[in-house]
Enzyme design. Sequence first.
Site, PDB file in Angstrom:
ATOM      1  N   SER A 119      76.766 -49.980 -31.828  1.00 20.75           N
ATOM      2  CA  SER A 119      76.263 -49.460 -33.095  1.00 20.75           C
ATOM      3  C   SER A 119      76.710 -50.324 -34.265  1.00 20.75           C
ATOM      4  O   SER A 119      76.399 -50.007 -35.404  1.00 20.75           O
ATOM      5  CB  SER A 119      76.736 -48.019 -33.277  1.00 20.75           C
ATOM      6  OG  SER A 119      78.071 -47.883 -32.897  1.00 20.75           O
ATOM      7  N   HIS A 140      69.725 -50.268 -29.809  1.00 21.22           N
ATOM      8  CA  HIS A 140      70.638 -49.244 -30.333  1.00 21.22           C
ATOM      9  C   HIS A 140      69.932 -47.900 -30.464  1.00 21.22           C
ATOM     10  O   HIS A 140      69.116 -47.696 -31.376  1.00 21.22           O
ATOM     11  CB  HIS A 140      71.209 -49.712 -31.685  1.00 21.22           C
ATOM     12  CG  HIS A 140      72.123 -48.723 -32.305  1.00 21.22           C
ATOM     13  ND1 HIS A 140      72.228 -48.510 -33.658  1.00 21.22           N
ATOM     14  CD2 HIS A 140      73.009 -47.852 -31.736  1.00 21.22           C
ATOM     15  CE1 HIS A 140      73.113 -47.569 -33.896  1.00 21.22           C
ATOM     16  NE2 HIS A 140      73.596 -47.149 -32.744  1.00 21.22           N
ATOM     17  N   GLU A 152      67.000 -49.010 -32.886  1.00 20.74           N
ATOM     18  CA  GLU A 152      67.105 -50.285 -33.600  1.00 20.74           C
ATOM     19  C   GLU A 152      67.141 -51.418 -32.589  1.00 20.74           C
ATOM     20  O   GLU A 152      67.890 -51.336 -31.602  1.00 20.74           O
ATOM     21  CB  GLU A 152      68.419 -50.345 -34.398  1.00 20.74           C
ATOM     22  CG  GLU A 152      68.390 -49.603 -35.705  1.00 20.74           C
ATOM     23  CD  GLU A 152      69.716 -49.718 -36.462  1.00 20.74           C
ATOM     24  OE1 GLU A 152      69.682 -50.036 -37.649  1.00 20.74           O
ATOM     25  OE2 GLU A 152      70.781 -49.475 -35.866  1.00 20.74           O
TER      26      GLU A 152
HETATM   27  N1  CAA Z   1      70.549 -33.425 -26.170  1.00 25.08           N
HETATM   28  C1  CAA Z   1      69.264 -33.080 -25.980  1.00 25.08           C
HETATM   29  N2  CAA Z   1      68.572 -32.268 -26.807  1.00 25.08           N
HETATM   30  C2  CAA Z   1      69.240 -31.748 -27.847  1.00 25.08           C
HETATM   31  C3  CAA Z   1      70.591 -32.029 -28.095  1.00 25.08           C
HETATM   32  C4  CAA Z   1      71.250 -32.913 -27.193  1.00 25.08           C
HETATM   33  N3  CAA Z   1      72.529 -33.258 -27.370  1.00 25.08           N
HETATM   34  N4  CAA Z   1      70.975 -31.363 -29.208  1.00 25.08           N
HETATM   35  C5  CAA Z   1      69.907 -30.679 -29.626  1.00 25.08           C
HETATM   36  N5  CAA Z   1      68.844 -30.912 -28.824  1.00 25.08           N
HETATM   37  C6  CAA Z   1      67.484 -30.395 -28.983  1.00 25.08           C
HETATM   38  C7  CAA Z   1      67.432 -28.912 -28.764  1.00 25.08           C
HETATM   39  O1  CAA Z   1      67.187 -28.612 -27.401  1.00 25.08           O
HETATM   40  C8  CAA Z   1      66.265 -28.496 -29.630  1.00 25.08           C
HETATM   41  O2  CAA Z   1      65.052 -28.755 -28.955  1.00 25.08           O
HETATM   42  P1  CAA Z   1      63.750 -27.818 -29.210  1.00 25.08           P
HETATM   43  O3  CAA Z   1      63.409 -27.971 -30.659  1.00 25.08           O
HETATM   44  O4  CAA Z   1      62.762 -28.439 -28.303  1.00 25.08           O
HETATM   45  O5  CAA Z   1      64.190 -26.461 -28.837  1.00 25.08           O
HETATM   46  C9  CAA Z   1      66.302 -29.472 -30.806  1.00 25.08           C
HETATM   47  O6  CAA Z   1      67.084 -30.596 -30.356  1.00 25.08           O
HETATM   48  C10 CAA Z   1      66.942 -28.848 -32.022  1.00 25.08           C
HETATM   49  O7  CAA Z   1      68.239 -28.394 -31.619  1.00 25.08           O
HETATM   50  P2  CAA Z   1      68.922 -27.057 -32.150  1.00 25.08           P
HETATM   51  O8  CAA Z   1      67.876 -26.079 -32.552  1.00 25.08           O
HETATM   52  O9  CAA Z   1      69.963 -26.644 -31.169  1.00 25.08           O
HETATM   53  O10 CAA Z   1      69.775 -27.519 -33.371  1.00 25.08           O
HETATM   54  P3  CAA Z   1      69.343 -28.181 -34.719  1.00 25.08           P
HETATM   55  O11 CAA Z   1      68.008 -27.740 -35.190  1.00 25.08           O
HETATM   56  O12 CAA Z   1      70.528 -27.978 -35.560  1.00 25.08           O
HETATM   57  O13 CAA Z   1      69.216 -29.742 -34.361  1.00 25.08           O
HETATM   58  C11 CAA Z   1      70.087 -31.912 -34.166  1.00 25.08           C
HETATM   59  C12 CAA Z   1      70.237 -30.448 -33.767  1.00 25.08           C
HETATM   60  C13 CAA Z   1      68.770 -32.470 -33.674  1.00 25.08           C
HETATM   61  C14 CAA Z   1      71.249 -32.662 -33.524  1.00 25.08           C
HETATM   62  C15 CAA Z   1      70.108 -31.975 -35.736  1.00 25.08           C
HETATM   63  O14 CAA Z   1      71.217 -31.268 -36.215  1.00 25.08           O
HETATM   64  C16 CAA Z   1      70.150 -33.379 -36.271  1.00 25.08           C
HETATM   65  O15 CAA Z   1      69.119 -34.059 -36.361  1.00 25.08           O
HETATM   66  N6  CAA Z   1      71.350 -33.842 -36.667  1.00 25.08           N
HETATM   67  C17 CAA Z   1      71.539 -35.185 -37.183  1.00 25.08           C
HETATM   68  C18 CAA Z   1      71.662 -36.134 -36.030  1.00 25.08           C
HETATM   69  C19 CAA Z   1      71.849 -37.539 -36.496  1.00 25.08           C
HETATM   70  O16 CAA Z   1      71.896 -37.853 -37.677  1.00 25.08           O
HETATM   71  N7  CAA Z   1      71.961 -38.419 -35.545  1.00 25.08           N
HETATM   72  C20 CAA Z   1      72.223 -39.812 -35.823  1.00 25.08           C
HETATM   73  C21 CAA Z   1      73.667 -40.030 -35.661  1.00 25.08           C
HETATM   74  S1  CAA Z   1      74.064 -41.691 -36.062  1.00 25.08           S
HETATM   75  C22 CAA Z   1      73.790 -42.505 -34.670  1.00 25.08           C
HETATM   76  O17 CAA Z   1      73.490 -42.023 -33.635  1.00 25.08           O
HETATM   77  C23 CAA Z   1      74.033 -43.941 -34.837  1.00 25.08           C
HETATM   78  C24 CAA Z   1      75.379 -44.367 -34.359  1.00 25.08           C
HETATM   79  O18 CAA Z   1      75.431 -45.426 -33.761  1.00 25.08           O
HETATM   80  C25 CAA Z   1      76.613 -43.645 -34.687  1.00 25.08           C
END
Ligand code: CAA
Length: 291
Positions: A119, A140, A152
Amino acid sequence: MALNNIGIVGAGQMGCGIAHVSSLAGYKVQIYDLDPDRVQAALATINGTLSRLVSGGKISEKERNDALSKISGSADVNDLAAMDIVIEAATEDESVKRKIYAHVCPVLKPEALLATNTSSLSITRLASATDRPERFMGIHFMNPVPVMKLVELVRGIATDEPTFRAAKEFVASLDKAVTVSEDFPAFIVNRILLPMINEAIYTLYEGVGSVDAIDTAMRLGANHPMGPLQLADFIGLDTCLSIMQVLYDGLADSKYRPCPLLVKYVEAGWLGRKSGRGFYDYRGDVPVPTR
Ligand code: CAA
């Protein structure tokens, strides 16, 4: 360049996610990790995330079973020998990644591609630790891989065009969108996201607001799906710290200085969700702010 067999090195949360989406897209997947217990835990995790899709009506039982039947896992590096591409998704530590390449490269087919899910680290520098810089690049994925639409792509200085094209086609076949970044510290997403998270930690450190106040502010005031401290715990505080260190060292600008409170949490082993405690304590039924 047809990529049919996908190898994944590292059975952590990113490795599981990449295996999940690749197997659903019809690829054969081989997960490799030095620790056989982690391999078994990864297979159970993927079973769980695929089953969640079945109960949510997103995929059928048959699609889940087909995907699961395409995934194997082992702690024997020789099982990567038939792979067309190997994606390294190990911990964000350059020395660990270098050791992995030294271990994995001799096993690979000469024409196989090698990619890293880093990352933040320099693709060109990592490529120099392999026997195939032309066939090495950054792919990524974002966390959680099954949900996040973006991948990415990052070329190193030596990455050749067929490798880049094959990676782009592979990512498109997973129904993900691609953004291309030049090889600079932390690329695009983390160059922007991690200083925001680090600033949230400074906001906590300086007593401007509590964990709850900061996360509520950004969730409801900026429409972020998660507050920045909740997101930091989700990414892993060790990963957040290493990305800030890469930005600080690589760009030599004090604005990237990791917050001392982030350093303290990592030193305590409070790494976020994966260790049960970070800015929130996850050991009970509901997460409780630790400050
Ligand atoms: N694996 C698979 N599916 C998942 C999951 C996981 N770990 N977590 C959540 N989901 C799915 C759920 O099953 C749900 O699916 P449906 O809509 O089909 O039912 C959907 O995602 C939404 O989940 P929830 O309703 O439980 O929860 P939510 O609405 O709060 O969403 C989230 C959870 C998608 C994680 C949301 O909170 C989110 O988008 N958060 C931000 C995530 C983010 O910014 N990620 C980038 C991080 S930075 C990165 O990755 C780069 C790096 O190198 C560090």
